[in-house]
Design an enzyme around this catalytic site. Structure first.
Site, PDB file in Angstrom:
ATOM      1  N   LYS A 332       7.096  -4.036  -8.563  1.00  0.00           N
ATOM      2  CA  LYS A 332       6.910  -2.864  -7.711  1.00  0.00           C
ATOM      3  C   LYS A 332       8.230  -2.422  -7.082  1.00  0.00           C
ATOM      4  O   LYS A 332       8.544  -1.229  -7.041  1.00  0.00           O
ATOM      5  CB  LYS A 332       5.871  -3.150  -6.630  1.00  0.00           C
ATOM      6  CG  LYS A 332       5.548  -1.936  -5.775  1.00  0.00           C
ATOM      7  CD  LYS A 332       4.320  -2.138  -4.917  1.00  0.00           C
ATOM      8  CE  LYS A 332       4.528  -3.153  -3.834  1.00  0.00           C
ATOM      9  NZ  LYS A 332       3.461  -3.106  -2.804  1.00  0.00           N
ATOM     10  N   SER A 333       9.022  -3.378  -6.593  1.00  0.00           N
ATOM     11  CA  SER A 333      10.287  -3.029  -5.950  1.00  0.00           C
ATOM     12  C   SER A 333      11.221  -2.299  -6.916  1.00  0.00           C
ATOM     13  O   SER A 333      11.860  -1.307  -6.552  1.00  0.00           O
ATOM     14  CB  SER A 333      10.978  -4.293  -5.425  1.00  0.00           C
ATOM     15  OG  SER A 333      10.204  -4.922  -4.426  1.00  0.00           O
ATOM     16  N   ARG A 337      12.560   1.863  -7.028  1.00  0.00           N
ATOM     17  CA  ARG A 337      13.978   2.200  -7.065  1.00  0.00           C
ATOM     18  C   ARG A 337      14.365   2.919  -8.356  1.00  0.00           C
ATOM     19  O   ARG A 337      15.279   3.745  -8.358  1.00  0.00           O
ATOM     20  CB  ARG A 337      14.808   0.929  -6.864  1.00  0.00           C
ATOM     21  CG  ARG A 337      14.697   0.366  -5.445  1.00  0.00           C
ATOM     22  CD  ARG A 337      15.096  -1.105  -5.374  1.00  0.00           C
ATOM     23  NE  ARG A 337      15.173  -1.632  -4.016  1.00  0.00           N
ATOM     24  CZ  ARG A 337      14.130  -2.039  -3.304  1.00  0.00           C
ATOM     25  NH1 ARG A 337      12.910  -1.990  -3.832  1.00  0.00           N
ATOM     26  NH2 ARG A 337      14.289  -2.502  -2.082  1.00  0.00           N
ATOM     27  N   GLY A 405       4.954   0.964   2.328  1.00  0.00           N
ATOM     28  CA  GLY A 405       6.033   0.872   3.294  1.00  0.00           C
ATOM     29  C   GLY A 405       7.395   0.978   2.638  1.00  0.00           C
ATOM     30  O   GLY A 405       8.336   1.540   3.211  1.00  0.00           O
ATOM     31  N   GLN A 480      14.342  -3.808   2.798  1.00  0.00           N
ATOM     32  CA  GLN A 480      14.016  -2.397   2.940  1.00  0.00           C
ATOM     33  C   GLN A 480      14.991  -1.685   3.866  1.00  0.00           C
ATOM     34  O   GLN A 480      15.434  -0.570   3.574  1.00  0.00           O
ATOM     35  CB  GLN A 480      12.579  -2.246   3.444  1.00  0.00           C
ATOM     36  CG  GLN A 480      11.533  -2.697   2.428  1.00  0.00           C
ATOM     37  CD  GLN A 480      10.112  -2.553   2.949  1.00  0.00           C
ATOM     38  OE1 GLN A 480       9.897  -2.178   4.102  1.00  0.00           O
ATOM     39  NE2 GLN A 480       9.145  -2.853   2.104  1.00  0.00           N
ATOM     40  N   ASP A 626       7.091 -11.855   0.473  1.00  0.00           N
ATOM     41  CA  ASP A 626       5.857 -11.209   0.008  1.00  0.00           C
ATOM     42  C   ASP A 626       4.864 -12.192  -0.607  1.00  0.00           C
ATOM     43  O   ASP A 626       3.697 -11.840  -0.804  1.00  0.00           O
ATOM     44  CB  ASP A 626       6.178 -10.119  -1.017  1.00  0.00           C
ATOM     45  CG  ASP A 626       6.676  -8.847  -0.360  1.00  0.00           C
ATOM     46  OD1 ASP A 626       6.417  -8.656   0.841  1.00  0.00           O
ATOM     47  OD2 ASP A 626       7.342  -8.049  -1.042  1.00  0.00           O
ATOM     48  N   LYS A 653       3.631  -6.558   8.176  1.00  0.00           N
ATOM     49  CA  LYS A 653       3.398  -6.101   6.802  1.00  0.00           C
ATOM     50  C   LYS A 653       2.150  -5.216   6.783  1.00  0.00           C
ATOM     51  O   LYS A 653       1.761  -4.646   7.800  1.00  0.00           O
ATOM     52  CB  LYS A 653       3.247  -7.311   5.875  1.00  0.00           C
ATOM     53  CG  LYS A 653       4.539  -8.080   5.652  1.00  0.00           C
ATOM     54  CD  LYS A 653       5.519  -7.271   4.810  1.00  0.00           C
ATOM     55  CE  LYS A 653       6.714  -8.082   4.371  1.00  0.00           C
ATOM     56  NZ  LYS A 653       7.613  -7.307   3.489  1.00  0.00           N
ATOM     57  N   ARG A 657       0.054 -10.698   8.541  1.00  0.00           N
ATOM     58  CA  ARG A 657      -0.328 -11.672   7.515  1.00  0.00           C
ATOM     59  C   ARG A 657      -0.430 -13.091   8.058  1.00  0.00           C
ATOM     60  O   ARG A 657      -1.161 -13.921   7.503  1.00  0.00           O
ATOM     61  CB  ARG A 657       0.654 -11.599   6.334  1.00  0.00           C
ATOM     62  CG  ARG A 657       0.413 -10.363   5.478  1.00  0.00           C
ATOM     63  CD  ARG A 657       1.353 -10.244   4.311  1.00  0.00           C
ATOM     64  NE  ARG A 657       0.957  -9.117   3.461  1.00  0.00           N
ATOM     65  CZ  ARG A 657       1.743  -8.553   2.549  1.00  0.00           C
ATOM     66  NH1 ARG A 657       2.978  -9.017   2.354  1.00  0.00           N
ATOM     67  NH2 ARG A 657       1.312  -7.540   1.827  1.00  0.00           N
TER      68      ARG A 657
END
Length: 745
Positions: A332-333, A337, A405, A480, A626, A653, A657
């Site tokens: 996902k990251s 990008r 986020g 981030q 994560d 998050k 969490r």
């Protein structure tokens, strides 16, 4: 539910309501009013109603609900005719397509407008009239109610309950907003369909044209089969909003015409890819709603809030094992990008393995909204037609980030350097998350950024600011924040340098280098100068190790398990989960190491093992931030205690969490102690029960894996957001051996 329901107008809408009331036994007596003798006869013959009348005032005497299913232009006349017979306690509603006109008629002709609940069922068929009546017409369709200040709350509740009982999704809107939206999405399409068919019918060779027309013509013009008189009335009553919608369409059509006329391939592709994407989102949204409603029980005690939000649940039977080869979705990251930098590059960037989850798609859509042509995604393949660092265009509206986020925080940095204003919003979960830690250093660079209460979304970014490079020491390790500052640094005068208290994921730095942008890395610092250029490239997105973590833990805790996770990214700033599990005694082998798109990848083979509790090394915490929900499940199944400190970021998050996982584990019988920056877990037996994920996708998937060692079933509530990071998780987990069932809440 009702004693006597009177339906005035027994066409498709009124007849279908009558049929549904009879079938569901929601009214003791259903009465119809119709002018046509044949319609009255057919209503009785078909068993839709118990009695019929021509006189409205006589029919409504003693009614507790009256529903008006007549043309909008006839509403005032019908209301005036029935008014003398109305009981003071009667509830009145309608199915008119133009709400402001209907409300005006009600205020003029009804003795008590407070008992009138304006409504509009969004349902129909190609055929009209009483013979087309269908008891299932409203099931899985939307009904819009448009109450006003004087609308009685109890009357509104009764109408809402009626439609809900008929299987409809009930929404509320202001009357003027309803008329504008329906003008754009319903009234305008009908006008266009009527116009196209009429235009072609007036051609001399219309017979030949229609003979050879393909299915697309049939599908597009289907709604021209609707009742002309009804649509004449709708267009006349809502003409101001329809004309505004037509003006919007004219501008869009002119853009299309110019692109074709000038041979502007890029512009033509931009229009069509935006449209294709928008329709795909529309279909996906409706399919999710239909799926959720189809899975719901007919039990009248079904929780109403759950039915409206569409949040589903997982129920996982204990035991079992995980086996076989598993390919998790793209990282996902990296997917986020790849779209961002591809859009800012010169040339066309080709992406393979893009994650088609809702979070990454939110980023993709944001750049489409800023004028970037993006083809796909199709089976993970995306082509981004870059516009250069200064080629983005002002979006027409707010940019919606959904639950992501990462999208919001990184875009804050990127948009701080643009010439135009922008606003970022998100769903309810994202709207509770802090953005101040990104906004503050960006303001130090000269950005003008406004946030909501306590630094939360919405985030408003004022364009046209001259940014200056910054030398910034991160108070808390955060990839981030680091990435947002580096993206702002692309537009800043001078050098931007970011120093971390501990190493975090470096996907932004790696990808900037892959796009040919010069930057320097020194231990825990990275720096770059503004004013450079990004060059398009080819990217292969590896499998997300955060997604792989659930299967790494599941195979470790379940007896006789062995899983091979293929093509997983093993970026050293992301492999904290491997280091922690190996310290706990997990049996994980890294095989077939290679590189893809500048990122190291490998296949991970994991077998069941006896885990032991550990104190997690501080240096591994930011490298596994994560993955901790899954690691907490591993700790609950390990021998002894596991202690985590220095992970306060987990509090902010998608959920808190630390607390959410602690609460869920305690429900399963695990001994847990929480700290402001971590927790202590004493491993042991896992019972079963019901846990709440609080809409956090990683929490939901982690507790699903816990069932492999549970003594009784685990039900996980509020799992709708799983698709934001791991589309297809439930099916993939089932194929690997998890006894997971998706159920309504």
């Amino acid at each position: 539910m009702f004693e006597r329901v009177v339906i005035i107008g027994l066409g498709l809408i009124g007849g279908s309501l009558a049929a549904a009331l009879k079938e569901q036994r929601l009214a003791r007596r259903v009465v119809a009013v119709a002018r046509s003798p044949r319609t009255r006869e057919r209503g009785l013959e078909m068993g839709l109603v118990d009695e019929v009348h021509e006189d409205a005032a006589r029919a409504v005497a003693g009614a507790d609900l009256v529903f008006l299913a007549v043309p909008v232009q006839a509403m005032g006349r019908v209301m005036a005719a029935m008014a003398p017979g109305l009981d003071p306690a009667v509830v009145i509603s309608d199915g008119g397509s133009v709400k402001q006109a209907v409300l005006a008629a009600a205020r003029e002709n009804l003795p008590d407008v407070s008992r009138f609940v304006p409504g509009h069922p969004i349902a129909g068929k190609e055929h009209s009239g009483v013979d087309a009546a269908d008891a299932e017409l409203y099931r899985d369709h939307r009904v819009i109610l448009t109450p006003v200040a004087e609308t009685d709350a109890s009357a509104l509740a009764r109408v809402r309950d009626l439609w809900t009982a008929l299987g409809a999704e009930v929404l509320e809107m202001a009357p003027d907003e309803h008329d504008r939206v329906l003008a754009e999405t319903s009234h305008l399409p009908h006008m266009l369909a009527f116009s196209l068919v009429d235009t072609l019918a007036r051609q001399g060779d219309s017979t030949e044209i229609f003979r050879y027309a393909a299915g697309g013509f049939r599908d597009f013009t289907r709604i021209a089969s609707s009742d002309p008189l009804m649509w004449h009335d709708i267009l006349m009553e809502n003409r101001q909003a329809v004309l505004q919608a037509l003006e919007l369409f004219d501008r869009g059509l002119e853009d299309f015409r110019q692109a074709v006329s000038s041979g502007d391939s890029e512009k033509l592709l931009a229009i069509m890819t935006r449209a294709n994407s928008a329709r795909a989102r529309f279909l996906a949204m409706n399919e999710r709603t239909s799926y959720t409603r189809a899975r719901q029980s007919d039990d009248s005690m079904q929780d109403t809030e759950t039915a409206q939000t569409g949040a589903g649940a997982f129920r996982v039977t204990p035991g079992g094992r995980l086996q076989g080869a598993v390919r998790v979705p793209g990282d996902k990251s990296i997917s986020h990008r790849s779209i961002m930098l591809g859009a800012l590059a010169e040339g066309v960037t080709e992406i393979q393995g893009f994650l088609e989850g809702e979070d990454a798609l939110a980023t993709l859509q944001a750049f489409r909204d800023m004028g970037v042509v993006i083809e796909g995604p199709h089976h993970g393949e995306v082509r981004v037609h870059g516009v250069g660092l200064h080629g983005l265009k002002a979006p027409a509206d707010t940019l919606y980030m959904g639950n992501s986020g990462t999208s919001m925080r990184l875009l804050m940095g990127l948009l701080a350097g643009q010439a135009f204003d922008s606003e970022l919003i998100g769903d309810a979960s994202l709207s509770r998350r802090p953005m101040g830690r990104v906004a503050e250093p960006l303001r130090g660079m000269g950005a003008r950024i406004d946030t909501g209460d306590e630094g939360r979304p919405p985030v408003r970014i004022h364009g046209g600011q001259r940014l200056q490079g910054i030398d910034y020491d991160l108070p808390v390790a955060s990839a981030q924040v680091k990435s947002a500052l580096l993206l702002a640094g692309l537009y800043a005068d001078g050098e931007t340098r970011v120093t971390e208290p501990a190493t975090t994921r470096d996907h932004t730095e790696r990808m900037l280098a892959g796009f040919g942008y010069a930057l320097e890395r020194e231990q825990v610092s990275v720096r770059l100068r503004g004013g450079g250029q990004l060059r398009a490239c080819e990217l292969d997105v590896p499998g997300d190790i955060s997604s792989a973590a659930f299967f790494l833990v599941g195979a470790s805790i379940a007896a006789d398990s062995e899983v091979v996770l293929s093509h997983v990214g093993i970026n050293p700033t992301r492999t904290g989960v491997l280091g922690i599990l190996e310290r706990m005694g997990a049996d994980i082998r890294v095989e077939n190491r290679r590189e893809a798109g500048g990122e190291p990848v490998a296949d991970l083979r994991v077998k069941s093992a006896t885990l032991r509790g550990i104190t997690i090394p501080p240096e591994l915490v930011p490298l596994a931030i994560d993955e901790f929900p899954a690691l907490f499940v591993a700790a609950a199944c390990a021998e002894g205690e596991t202690v985590l400190r220095g992970a306060e970021e987990l509090r902010v998050k998608e959920s808190d969490r630390i607390q959410v996982m602690a609460d869920g584990l305690a429900t399963l019988g695990v001994e847990v102690e929480t700290f402001p920056d971590g927790l202590r877990i004493r491993g042991g037996r896992l019972g079963g029960g019901e846990v709440d994920s609080h809409g956090d996708h990683r929490v939901a998937m982690s507790f699903a894996m816990a069932a492999l060692r549970a003594e009784s079933p685990i039900t996980i509530r509020d799992c709708a957001n799983v698709g934001t990071s791991f589309p297809g998780f439930a099916e993939l987990a089932r194929r690997a051996g998890l006894a997971l069932e998706e159920v309504p809440e």
